[in-house]
Design an enzyme around this catalytic site. Structure first.
Site, PDB file in Angstrom:
ATOM      1  N   LEU A 192      46.068  37.114  34.980  1.00 54.54           N
ATOM      2  CA  LEU A 192      45.017  36.122  34.807  1.00 54.54           C
ATOM      3  C   LEU A 192      43.836  36.401  35.730  1.00 54.54           C
ATOM      4  CD1 LEU A 192      47.248  32.907  34.765  1.00 54.54           C
ATOM      5  CD2 LEU A 192      46.642  34.411  32.851  1.00 54.54           C
ATOM      6  N   GLU A 195      40.758  34.968  37.912  1.00 57.96           N
ATOM      7  CA  GLU A 195      40.374  33.719  38.565  1.00 57.96           C
ATOM      8  C   GLU A 195      39.093  33.192  37.925  1.00 57.96           C
ATOM      9  OE1 GLU A 195      39.735  31.926  43.076  1.00 57.96           O
ATOM     10  OE2 GLU A 195      40.449  33.967  42.766  1.00 57.96           O
ATOM     11  N   CYS A 244      42.834  39.457  44.772  1.00 57.82           N
ATOM     12  CA  CYS A 244      43.703  40.441  44.117  1.00 57.82           C
ATOM     13  C   CYS A 244      43.324  41.893  44.397  1.00 57.82           C
ATOM     14  CB  CYS A 244      43.720  40.197  42.608  1.00 57.82           C
ATOM     15  SG  CYS A 244      44.542  38.656  42.141  1.00 57.82           S
TER      16      CYS A 244
END
Length: 293
Positions: A4, A6, A116
């Site tokens: 996913l 953000e 990430c």
């Protein structure tokens, strides 16, 4: 692993590109795949079932490749800046039309941040070295990203020379638009370096100011609008590509800034339109020698 983005988590949950299942055994994999197929029905995306270590590496490899694309186009942007009349946005557009490459993550700018990419690239480098292998390409990716934000400071100094007591407007603080996340945001090294140079910083972000205050405290001034941020500034740096910033016109800068100097760190403005009205430079935009003011 989840994939996913953000700021787009709900959309990505409902519209995934693929599903990766790392399974302890066939029974647990069957159960999880059945759950996904029940949820997505006919829209179930391609599904990969594999063991746990492979599934984990898929996540790290995916983020590392995306980070690599960002650092690669930023490297190309740095080359473009040294060639008059060359624009990295045109280079990237043409590259993206190649089906083998694709247009995603070819937007030149001030580097990647967030929770990430920096973490996952560092982790993959460290884990590889633990296994006895040095991933030189990923080290280069990380190095390009660490130095890229300082391009904005260098461009400031090209125009203004000594930055002591100069007022610099920073538009955008979060690491990407549509989030208030300041983790590894490119605004942090930029502002810290400008402060070291003696500049006075005024900053605006639609949602990230509360989180930014925990980082910068009272070392910089915060404003409630982009226009207020520009008031009497000697130079403005676009750090985050918020949609509301894309709506600003050349007149917004010329009428409010003491010296209308704009550094487009995210390539959100038309160079031809803005360069006619104010002193304008952008990441990856080749041009003739800049005159100091």
């Amino acid at each position: 692993p989840e994939f996913l983005r953000e700021g787009s988590a709900l959309h990505d949950t409902l519209n995934p590109d693929r599903i990766v299942i790392g399974e302890h055994d066939k029974k647990s994999g069957d159960t999880l795949e059945a759950l996904y197929r029940d949820f997505y029905g006919e829209k179930t995306p391609p599904t990969i079932r594999t063991n746990l270590p492979t599934a984990e590496l898929i996540k790290y490899a995916s983020n590392a490749l995306l980070a690599t694309k960002i650092s690669f186009i930023n490297m190309i942007a740095n080359i473009c800046e040294k060639i008059p009349s060359v624009d990295v946005t045109i280079v990237a557009k043409a590259m993206g039309l190649d089906k083998r490459i694709g247009p995603s993550f070819l937007n030149a700018g001030l580097g990647y941040g967030g929770s990430c990419f920096p973490k996952d690239v560092k982790a993959l480098i460290a884990y590889s070295k633990k296994l006895g292998y040095t991933p030189e390409l990923l080290e280069a990716v990380e190095n390009v990203n660490e130095t890229q934000p300082y391009k904005a400071v260098q461009l400031c100094k090209k125009f203004l020379g000594n930055l002591k007591s100069k007022k610099i407007a920073i538009l955008g603080l979060s690491f990407k638009p549509n989030t208030d996340d300041m983790r590894e945001a490119r605004s942090i090294p930029i502002i810290n370096q400008l402060l070291k140079e003696g500049a006075n910083i005024t900053a605006y972000d639609p949602v990230a100011i509360p989180n930014a205050k925990s980082i910068f405290k009272d070392r910089i001034k915060y404003t409630s609008s982009a226009i207020e941020c520009l008031k009497n500034a000697d130079c403005c740096i676009i750090v985050t590509e918020w949609n509301e910033l894309k709506k600003l016109t050349p007149e917004n800068f010329t009428k409010n800034m003491r010296q209308p100097i704009l550094i487009d760190g995210r390539r959100i403005y038309d160079p031809k339109q803005f360069s006619q009205k104010l002193k304008f430079v952008a990441i990856g935009l080749g041009q003739s020698k800049v005159k100091k003011v």
